[in-house]
Every structure is written in structure tokens, then in C-alpha cells.
Write a protein that holds these residues in place. Structure first.
Motif, PDB file in Angstrom:
ATOM      1  N   GLU A   1      37.050  55.595  54.618  1.00 36.18           N
ATOM      2  CA  GLU A   1      36.184  54.972  53.609  1.00 36.18           C
ATOM      3  C   GLU A   1      36.867  53.762  52.977  1.00 36.18           C
ATOM      4  O   GLU A   1      36.211  52.763  52.673  1.00 36.18           O
ATOM      5  N   MET A   2      38.191  53.867  52.766  1.00 36.04           N
ATOM      6  CA  MET A   2      38.915  52.739  52.204  1.00 36.04           C
ATOM      7  C   MET A   2      38.829  51.526  53.123  1.00 36.04           C
ATOM      8  O   MET A   2      38.621  50.386  52.681  1.00 36.04           O
ATOM      9  N   LEU A   3      38.969  51.767  54.434  1.00 32.69           N
ATOM     10  CA  LEU A   3      38.884  50.661  55.394  1.00 32.69           C
ATOM     11  C   LEU A   3      37.476  50.076  55.434  1.00 32.69           C
ATOM     12  O   LEU A   3      37.302  48.874  55.633  1.00 32.69           O
ATOM     13  N   ASP A   4      36.474  50.935  55.241  1.00 30.00           N
ATOM     14  CA  ASP A   4      35.100  50.427  55.133  1.00 30.00           C
ATOM     15  C   ASP A   4      34.988  49.467  53.961  1.00 30.00           C
ATOM     16  O   ASP A   4      34.429  48.368  54.082  1.00 30.00           O
ATOM     17  N   GLU A   5      35.526  49.890  52.806  1.00 29.55           N
ATOM     18  CA  GLU A   5      35.462  49.046  51.614  1.00 29.55           C
ATOM     19  C   GLU A   5      36.231  47.742  51.827  1.00 29.55           C
ATOM     20  O   GLU A   5      35.782  46.668  51.412  1.00 29.55           O
ATOM     21  N   MET A   6      37.377  47.825  52.495  1.00 31.78           N
ATOM     22  CA  MET A   6      38.159  46.622  52.778  1.00 31.78           C
ATOM     23  C   MET A   6      37.367  45.663  53.669  1.00 31.78           C
ATOM     24  O   MET A   6      37.353  44.446  53.435  1.00 31.78           O
ATOM     25  N   SER A   7      36.693  46.213  54.673  1.00 32.74           N
ATOM     26  CA  SER A   7      35.912  45.354  55.577  1.00 32.74           C
ATOM     27  C   SER A   7      34.737  44.717  54.844  1.00 32.74           C
ATOM     28  O   SER A   7      34.389  43.564  55.106  1.00 32.74           O
ATOM     29  N   TYR A   8      34.117  45.462  53.901  1.00 36.88           N
ATOM     30  CA  TYR A   8      33.012  44.893  53.118  1.00 36.88           C
ATOM     31  C   TYR A   8      33.503  43.727  52.264  1.00 36.88           C
ATOM     32  O   TYR A   8      32.838  42.694  52.145  1.00 36.88           O
ATOM     33  N   ILE A   9      34.678  43.892  51.659  1.00 35.19           N
ATOM     34  CA  ILE A   9      35.222  42.842  50.804  1.00 35.19           C
ATOM     35  C   ILE A   9      35.557  41.599  51.622  1.00 35.19           C
ATOM     36  O   ILE A   9      35.226  40.467  51.232  1.00 35.19           O
ATOM     37  N   LEU A  10      36.200  41.797  52.771  1.00 26.09           N
ATOM     38  CA  LEU A  10      36.549  40.665  53.635  1.00 26.09           C
ATOM     39  C   LEU A  10      35.295  39.990  54.168  1.00 26.09           C
ATOM     40  O   LEU A  10      35.238  38.756  54.284  1.00 26.09           O
ATOM     41  N   ARG A  11      34.284  40.773  54.458  1.00 25.53           N
ATOM     42  CA  ARG A  11      32.996  40.215  54.906  1.00 25.53           C
ATOM     43  C   ARG A  11      32.387  39.353  53.802  1.00 25.53           C
ATOM     44  O   ARG A  11      31.906  38.248  54.042  1.00 25.53           O
ATOM     45  N   ASP A  12      32.416  39.862  52.554  1.00 33.37           N
ATOM     46  CA  ASP A  12      31.872  39.100  51.430  1.00 33.37           C
ATOM     47  C   ASP A  12      32.627  37.795  51.224  1.00 33.37           C
ATOM     48  O   ASP A  12      32.030  36.739  50.955  1.00 33.37           O
ATOM     49  N   LEU A  13      33.959  37.855  51.340  1.00 26.15           N
ATOM     50  CA  LEU A  13      34.767  36.646  51.167  1.00 26.15           C
ATOM     51  C   LEU A  13      34.409  35.592  52.215  1.00 26.15           C
ATOM     52  O   LEU A  13      34.299  34.394  51.903  1.00 26.15           O
ATOM     53  N   ALA A  14      34.209  36.032  53.449  1.00 26.22           N
ATOM     54  CA  ALA A  14      33.838  35.102  54.516  1.00 26.22           C
ATOM     55  C   ALA A  14      32.446  34.524  54.277  1.00 26.22           C
ATOM     56  O   ALA A  14      32.215  33.329  54.502  1.00 26.22           O
ATOM     57  N   ILE A  15      31.531  35.384  53.818  1.00 25.90           N
ATOM     58  CA  ILE A  15      30.158  34.936  53.526  1.00 25.90           C
ATOM     59  C   ILE A  15      30.170  33.852  52.455  1.00 25.90           C
ATOM     60  O   ILE A  15      29.496  32.830  52.567  1.00 25.90           O
ATOM     61  N   ILE A  16      30.955  34.079  51.405  1.00 26.82           N
ATOM     62  CA  ILE A  16      31.057  33.099  50.314  1.00 26.82           C
ATOM     63  C   ILE A  16      31.710  31.814  50.821  1.00 26.82           C
ATOM     64  O   ILE A  16      31.293  30.701  50.476  1.00 26.82           O
TER      65      ILE A  16
END
Length: 207
Positions: free
Chosen positions: A127-142
Motif C-alpha cells: 500500500e505504501m508503494l501504491d501511495e508513492m506511485s500516486y504521488i509521483l504520478r501527480d508530480l509528473a501530471i503537474i
């Protein structure tokens, strides 16, 4: 194959007043002779807006931002949204942003500290890695200039924006790839601490 051929005979000559309903996650794994005798009905994933509406109906007292966060991370799966444990990782998301900001080969202490701490919480690592991937995805989107509505972690938008301004898109992509690779490695029962340390070393290389 033998079972599929046997079932094909039943499809060709079904019992009277019988309707077969076949469910498959990948139609390309079915025999063409079976597919040719079926009428396909595709069930699309639920949209985040629809999931949020359902969650709001079920939990009218819940915070709307929390429901939006659950819906956006559910990947179209209502049950996943209902079971989402994002609240458990509220503090981790900010820690992850700080890690992404500060990690480098000059701060290897962060790498080993992070890996040691999460080794004690091994059951939560996926779950932690899921959250990390979501954050990195958001950073790339921004970083790509997408609108705020496309961001999963909308409640952290300003912090995400600040971090995205400091990072190159190439670096964020490499970190994202390292995170996904770590999720795969853990499914193969590799050592959790070594897997996380390897991921974070790749973060250092990307930073």
C-alpha cells in the motif's frame, strides 16, 4: 484445451432453455471457436465521479475531499474505493514528498532510515508503494501542465506543485519506474528491506 473443446460442444448444442454467461478478464485467452459463438458485452470501469457519488450516498457524513481521493485511486473498482486506506497514509504522503525533495547520494542516511522503518511494517509496504506511485504520478501530471482536477492528491496540491517545480520530468519518471519495479519484486518474495534500499538508490540516481 481439452476442457475448452468439451465446453464448445455444449455451446453448440446447449440444453433447452439454457443461457450460458461467460466471464473473462482476457478474451484473447479463449479459443476463437468459443468467441465466435458468443455475444460480447464489455463492462467498463466506473468513472471516479460515479464512484464518488456512490460513496457519498453510502457515507453522507464523510468529507467530500476524502471521498474524491478514494474514488480517484480506485481505478474504476468500487470495492477498492470502499476499502481504501488512504487515511492511514495521510502522514506518509507528506513524508514521501519530503523524501523526494531531499533524497540524493549525499543523504544516504534517508535511504537506510526509510528502508529500516518500513521493514517493521512489511504488511503495509504494498500500500505504501501504491501511495508513492500516486504521488509521483501527480508530480509528473503537474510538471506536464495538466489541470488541478487531474491530480489524485488534491488536498496536497500546493505542496505537490512546489516539489514538481524543483524536479525534472525525467527524474520523476525514473522514480515512478523504480517504484513499480519494487512492487513487482516484492510479489516475487524478495527481501523487503533490500528491495526498498534498491528502489531508493535508484531515486538517488534520478534526483
Amino acid at each position: 484445451l481439452q476442457a475448452a473443446n468439451a465446453f464448445l460442444k455444449s455451446l453448440e448444442e446447449p440444453p433447452k432453455s439454457t443461457i450460458f454467461i461467460l466471464i473473462a478478464s482476457n478474451i484473447y485467452r479463449l479459443l476463437p471457436t468459443i468467441l465466435s459463438r458468443c455475444q460480447g458485452v464489455r463492462f467498463n470501469l466506473l468513472t471516479p465521479d460515479l464512484i464518488q457519488q456512490i460513496l457519498l450516498t453510502e457515507n453522507p457524513e464523510d468529507n467530500s475531499d476524502l471521498l474524491r481521493l478514494k474514488a480517484s485511486k480506485a481505478n474504476g473498482d468500487l470495492e477498492r474505493a470502499r476499502e481504501n486506506t488512504s487515511l492511514n497514509f495521510a502522514g506518509f504522503r507528506e513524508d514521501a514528498l519530503n523524501l523526494i525533495n531531499e533524497i540524493s547520494f549525499k543523504r544516504m542516511d534517508l535511504t537506510f532510515k526509510f528502508a529500516r522503518e518500513w521493514k517493521k511494517r512489511s504488511a503495509e509496504i504494498p500500500e505504501m508503494l501504491d501511495e508513492m506511485s500516486y504521488i509521483l504520478r501527480d508530480l509528473a501530471i503537474i510538471k506536464l501542465g495538466c489541470s488541478e482536477k487531474d491530480v489524485f492528491n488534491i488536498d496536497l496540491f500546493e505542496n505537490l506543485k512546489s516539489t514538481a517545480e524543483k524536479k525534472q520530468l525525467r527524474s520523476l519518471n525514473k522514480m515512478f519506474e523504480a517504484t513499480i519495479e519494487s512492487k513487482t519484486d516484492l510479489k516475487s518474495n524478495l527481501n523487503a528491506q533490500l528491495t526498498l534500499e534498491s528502489m531508493l538508490i535508484k531515486f538517488c540516481e534520478a534526483s
